[in-house]
Design a protein around this motif. Structure first.
Motif, PDB file in Angstrom:
ATOM      1  N   ALA A   1      68.895 -49.591-106.166  1.00  0.00           N
ATOM      2  CA  ALA A   1      70.218 -49.591-105.524  1.00  0.00           C
ATOM      3  C   ALA A   1      70.145 -49.113-104.078  1.00  0.00           C
ATOM      4  CB  ALA A   1      71.172 -48.708-106.316  1.00  0.00           C
ATOM      5  N   GLN A   2      69.301 -48.143-103.806  1.00  0.00           N
ATOM      6  CA  GLN A   2      69.220 -47.583-102.463  1.00  0.00           C
ATOM      7  C   GLN A   2      68.809 -48.631-101.429  1.00  0.00           C
ATOM      8  OE1 GLN A   2      66.434 -44.337-102.051  1.00  0.00           O
ATOM      9  NE2 GLN A   2      67.214 -43.752-100.040  1.00  0.00           N
ATOM     10  N   GLU A   3      67.861 -49.483-101.790  1.00  0.00           N
ATOM     11  CA  GLU A   3      67.372 -50.492-100.845  1.00  0.00           C
ATOM     12  C   GLU A   3      68.113 -51.817-100.932  1.00  0.00           C
ATOM     13  OE1 GLU A   3      63.271 -51.134 -99.811  1.00  0.00           O
ATOM     14  OE2 GLU A   3      62.669 -49.438-101.069  1.00  0.00           O
ATOM     15  N   ALA A   4      68.946 -51.980-101.952  1.00  0.00           N
ATOM     16  CA  ALA A   4      69.604 -53.277-102.153  1.00  0.00           C
ATOM     17  C   ALA A   4      70.371 -53.779-100.934  1.00  0.00           C
ATOM     18  CB  ALA A   4      70.522 -53.202-103.371  1.00  0.00           C
ATOM     19  N   PRO A   5      71.146 -52.913-100.219  1.00  0.00           N
ATOM     20  CA  PRO A   5      71.881 -53.425 -99.061  1.00  0.00           C
ATOM     21  C   PRO A   5      70.985 -54.012 -97.972  1.00  0.00           C
ATOM     22  CG  PRO A   5      72.790 -51.326 -99.765  1.00  0.00           C
ATOM     23  CD  PRO A   5      71.516 -51.517-100.520  1.00  0.00           C
ATOM     24  N   LEU A   6      69.721 -53.600 -97.924  1.00  0.00           N
ATOM     25  CA  LEU A   6      68.794 -54.139 -96.935  1.00  0.00           C
ATOM     26  C   LEU A   6      68.382 -55.575 -97.279  1.00  0.00           C
ATOM     27  CD1 LEU A   6      66.390 -51.075 -96.523  1.00  0.00           C
ATOM     28  CD2 LEU A   6      68.255 -51.756 -94.995  1.00  0.00           C
TER      29      LEU A   6
END
Length: 271
Positions: free
Chosen positions: A211-216
């Motif tokens: 989830a932490q990297e998903a927006p990237l």
């Protein structure tokens, strides 16, 4: 029509059912029919029966499982897709369009990505797993979908060019707390890869990283979908929200399936 090319009388079939029942196989009759349909000789059948009676999961004995109406090859040690995970596929399907870029993280056998591609039609499919056995297995399943499978740790496995362009990101990540592994059914605990089951102390370590990297990686309006347990849902919801995703929960009581969905509602951060 099955593969069997030898005569099998009713008495022998009943003996096989009794053998499996005596070893605790709940679906002994169904499994007996499956084994008979897959065996080519009586010797091969008896060998398969003994493997199943010895505790080897039926999917490993026959080499495949049925998932979303598809035949998915499953090698020994590779995570066997569960029936409840079909709900994850259905939720992703409702958000997908033909031509979408789809990423299947922690893909295992590749079942989720393959089923989604079959349901939606033409998609650009990328699957990834850290386990080389899973990658080898998934490569065969994904081939018919025109997809590609990569080996590596989550996003590190993916081509950098995908950043900011992923429309659908599905991830059936490990979510069993480490101390709860010992409570799993024997078939999973003894035969499936630990890396496919263990989600860390609270079961949410991999979810946090995804989830932490998903927006990237997500395109504007792109979606992240993760299967989680009913008990873990509030924590998973918070993990998604804290990562900047617009979050909702989908639940199927009959399947005991929960999917948390996060949408990248802002500008892409991957460009």
């Amino acid at each position: 029509m099955g593969k069997i090319n030898f005569f099998l009388d009713n008495k022998t079939e009943k003996c096989i059912i009794n053998r499996l029942q005596s070893e605790g196989c709940v679906f002994a009759e169904d499994e007996t029919r499956l084994l008979i349909s897959e065996a080519r000789t009586s010797e091969e059948l008896m060998k398969m029966v003994e493997m199943r009676a010895g505790g080897l999961p039926i999917e490993y004995v026959v080499g495949y499982t049925e998932f979303c109406g598809l035949r998915i090859e499953v090698d020994r040690g590779v995570f066997v897709p569960r029936k409840r995970t079909e709900f994850l596929v259905h939720q992703a399907e409702s958000l997908s369009c033909s031509g979408d870029i789809v990423v299947d993280l922690c893909c295992g056998s590749g079942a989720v990505g393959v089923a989604l591609a079959a349901a939606v039609g033409r998609v650009v499919l990328y699957s990834a797993d850290i386990d080389p056995l899973a990658v080898q297995c998934a490569s065969r399943n994904v081939a018919n979908s025109g997809g590609r499978v990569f080996k590596g740790d989550l996003y590190k496995a993916l081509p950098h060019s995908l950043k900011g362009h992923v429309n659908i990101l599905v991830a059936n990540v490990p979510y069993v707390p480490t101390k709860a592994i010992k409570l799993l059914p024997q078939e999973a605990r003894l035969h499936e890869s630990r890396v496919a089951l263990d989600g860390g102390e609270d079961g949410l370590d991999i979810q946090r990283r995804v989830a932490q990297e998903a927006p990237l990686w997500l395109a504007p309006g792109g979606h992240l979908l993760i299967e989680t347990s009913k008990m873990q849902t509030p924590q998973t919801f918070e993990i998604f929200s804290s990562s900047g995703l617009t979050t909702k929960v989908a639940r199927d009581e009959e399947l005991d399936a929960t999917v948390v969905i996060g949408t990248n509602s802002g500008l892409s951060l991957g460009k």
